[in-house]
Scaffold this motif. Structure first.
Motif, PDB file in Angstrom:
ATOM      1  N   UNK A 127      95.968 161.236  53.725  1.00 14.48           N
ATOM      2  CA  UNK A 127      94.280 160.968  52.624  1.00 14.48           C
ATOM      3  C   UNK A 127      93.653 161.591  54.329  1.00 14.48           C
ATOM      4  N   UNK A 128      95.129 161.297  55.247  1.00 15.87           N
ATOM      5  CA  UNK A 128      93.728 162.191  56.872  1.00 15.87           C
ATOM      6  C   UNK A 128      94.050 160.906  57.612  1.00 15.87           C
ATOM      7  N   UNK A 129      93.106 161.237  58.884  1.00 14.01           N
ATOM      8  CA  UNK A 129      92.536 160.362  59.594  1.00 14.01           C
ATOM      9  C   UNK A 129      91.434 160.608  60.855  1.00 14.01           C
ATOM     10  N   UNK A 130      90.646 160.438  61.701  1.00 10.54           N
ATOM     11  CA  UNK A 130      89.521 160.630  61.707  1.00 10.54           C
ATOM     12  C   UNK A 130      88.646 159.758  62.980  1.00 10.54           C
ATOM     13  N   UNK A 131      88.649 160.252  63.776  1.00 16.36           N
ATOM     14  CA  UNK A 131      87.409 159.179  65.038  1.00 16.36           C
ATOM     15  C   UNK A 131      88.522 158.596  64.992  1.00 16.36           C
ATOM     16  N   UNK A 132      89.782 158.534  66.299  1.00 18.07           N
ATOM     17  CA  UNK A 132      89.785 157.983  67.219  1.00 18.07           C
ATOM     18  C   UNK A 132      90.353 157.754  68.352  1.00 18.07           C
ATOM     19  N   UNK A 133      90.035 156.400  68.660  1.00 20.32           N
ATOM     20  CA  UNK A 133      89.529 156.459  70.436  1.00 20.32           C
ATOM     21  C   UNK A 133      90.757 156.165  71.064  1.00 20.32           C
ATOM     22  N   UNK A 134      91.118 155.788  71.479  1.00 14.89           N
ATOM     23  CA  UNK A 134      92.370 155.618  72.783  1.00 14.89           C
ATOM     24  C   UNK A 134      92.000 155.280  74.027  1.00 14.89           C
ATOM     25  N   UNK A 135      91.227 154.371  74.810  1.00 14.39           N
ATOM     26  CA  UNK A 135      91.071 154.798  76.098  1.00 14.39           C
ATOM     27  C   UNK A 135      91.603 153.300  77.095  1.00 14.39           C
ATOM     28  N   UNK A 136      91.921 153.759  78.273  1.00 11.32           N
ATOM     29  CA  UNK A 136      91.948 152.558  79.379  1.00 11.32           C
ATOM     30  C   UNK A 136      93.263 152.378  78.635  1.00 11.32           C
ATOM     31  N   UNK A 137      94.361 152.770  78.466  1.00  9.08           N
ATOM     32  CA  UNK A 137      95.526 152.482  78.323  1.00  9.08           C
ATOM     33  C   UNK A 137      96.757 152.507  78.855  1.00  9.08           C
ATOM     34  N   UNK A 138      97.520 151.467  79.128  1.00  9.36           N
ATOM     35  CA  UNK A 138      98.723 152.228  80.375  1.00  9.36           C
ATOM     36  C   UNK A 138      99.988 152.236  79.560  1.00  9.36           C
ATOM     37  N   UNK A 139     100.916 152.965  79.440  1.00  6.61           N
ATOM     38  CA  UNK A 139     101.963 153.641  78.932  1.00  6.61           C
ATOM     39  C   UNK A 139     103.497 153.211  80.135  1.00  6.61           C
ATOM     40  N   UNK A 140     104.052 152.810  80.250  1.00  4.96           N
ATOM     41  CA  UNK A 140     105.640 153.139  80.637  1.00  4.96           C
ATOM     42  C   UNK A 140     106.775 152.434  80.185  1.00  4.96           C
TER      43      UNK A 140
END
Length: 466
Positions: A330-343
């Protein structure tokens, strides 16, 4: 009143102008969109009345099955106008829980909802399984067409799955499967794929006992105003949090630690206006995977995943941190990922977009901002249009913005891409990114309109991927 109306109208227009392709020229634009979206997503409120499950016959100890007591408490709460259903300190064994409108299931600190390992405790309901509609086991906590629902509290949801219960159904040898033991999901999975391709009525796609399609952990379906806060989830049978076709979803301060097969952390599917903040993910599959339906089911329903914020979250082990796909028809739009941490040395990718020409659909307007990564295995940014089988619906990926990505020790690549020549990843921007410790800077094909500004990989500046 006029001021409130016009403020809401501005938010609506800002977030729903999708008729033409959006192209950001600076981070200021998506940051403004994020602030507008936050004004639309709010936790539901509940009547100030508590219903404690022990008052309905629930018993602590993890042996007595409390399914009926919990059901009675929820039904009483709902019939009287709503409130909180309280799970007090203790361990309460239960089967499927159906969550009704205006009910906040509050799992108190020191309380555990321990879910039964008996599949007969999970009735057959209308659900989605890996992006396909069907009749299958109820998720452990389920709701259908309900409004104003919540799961809150600092307690524990224990799915009670392990190599001898639920996990071996997937057929993976390292999860306890062997040729002399039942639990192989592949025949049923293949049958469901065929029914989807043939567009069989989903309510005639009936599974359950003998088919080994594991239930999800929590699945609100076609619900509005969903709030999940503070709880911890462990030992999921399959996907953990899986809202489907929901609107106004807030998930905050949730901790998910479960390393079984297909133990995705949070999979909002074909949902609108979703805010995920201050959460912790340590999973056996993708940490967050945004979805909108597989193949024919995704395209025919035609509901995109739209307007999602992922903010201030911690990502540990998983196939990907922030992921879009693969069930994304169905699609995807307007995805905002901010100030995240990964490790984690067991985290494969930071930003992962996976789809295929059996899916189709448009994935657009992805904003990946201020992400700090300790280490990962494969790629910081991964585009893949060849995930699973090919078909006749070539997907589109466009307007992807990555800014202030800081990686201490990368894996094989900084950027890895596999796209169609006829449908290149278009308008891909990286700004102020520093990625160290990778074996190769990039391995890409079919990227169009790439902008690199102040991008350093292993200390070397890059202005292109030529």
């Amino acid at each position: 009143m006029k001021k409130i109306f016009f403020s809401a109208l501005i938010c609506f227009v800002t977030l729903t102008v999708f008729g033409q392709q959006k192209i950001w020229t600076s981070s200021k634009q998506p940051l403004q969109e994020v602030e507008a979206l936050k004004k639309l997503i709010k936790a539901p409120t509940f009547r100030n009345k508590d219903y404690t499950i022990t008052d309905f016959g629930a018993k602590d100890g993890g042996v007595f099955k409390n399914t009926d007591a919990i059901r009675q408490a929820i039904e009483k709460c709902n019939s009287e106008g709503g409130g909180r259903v309280i799970v007090p300190r203790g361990v309460y064994l239960t089967g499927a829980i159906y969550l009704k409108s205006n009910v906040n299931l509050h799992v108190s600190e020191g309380a555990t909802l321990l879910f039964s390992r008996d599949s007969s405790d999970y009735p057959i309901v209308f659900t989605r399984w890996e992006g396909m509609e069907c009749m299958n086991y109820s998720s452990f906590i389920y709701a259908y067409e309900e409004e104003n629902i919540a799961i809150t509290g600092k307690g524990l949801l224990d799915g009670n799955a392990d190599m001898d219960n639920w996990w071996y159904w997937c057929g993976a040898r390292h999860y306890g499967w062997n040729e002399n033991r039942p639990g192989e999901q592949k025949p049923a999975r293949a049958k469901l794929h065929k029914q989807m391709a043939d567009e069989v009525n989903p309510r005639q796609r009936v599974y359950g006992d003998g088919h080994f399609l594991r239930p999800n952990f929590v699945q609100p379906y076609l619900c509005k105003n969903v709030w999940i806060a503070d709880v911890k989830l462990i030992n999921a049978p399959m996907w953990n949090l899986h809202p489907v076709l929901c609107e106004n979803v807030l998930v905050e301060r949730v901790k998910i630690v479960t390393l079984g097969p297909n133990n995705d952390g949070l999979n909002p599917e074909a949902c609108k206006n979703v805010w995920i903040r201050d959460c912790y993910f340590d999973t056996g599959d993708d940490c967050i995977a945004i979805k909108s339906g597989r193949d024919q089911d995704g395209r025919n329903i035609g509901r995109p995943a739209e307007n999602h914020i992922i903010e201030n979250c911690m990502f540990k082990e998983g196939h990907g941190g922030v992921v879009i796909g693969s069930e994304i028809g169905g699609g995807a739009r307007n995805i905002y990922a901010l100030n995240n941490t990964m490790d984690s040395k067991e985290l494969d990718r930071a930003l992962r977009i996976k789809t295929s020409s059996s899916r189709g659909g448009v994935i657009e307007n992805v904003f990946f901002y201020k992400t700090k990564v300790g280490q990962y295995k494969e790629a910081a940014v991964r585009f893949n249009m060849f995930y699973e089988k090919p078909g006749n619906h070539v997907p589109t990926i466009r307007n992807i913005w990555v800014e202030k990505l800081d990686v201490t020790h990368g894996g094989k690549y900084a950027v890895l891409s596999a796209a169609y020549e006829s449908s290149p990843v278009t308008n891909f921007t990286m700004i102020d990114c520093k990625i160290n410790g990778v074996k190769e800077p990039y391995k890409v094909d079919h990227l169009k309109n790439v902008t690199l500004k102040n991008v350093k990989i292993n200390g070397k500046s890059y202005s292109s991927f030529d």
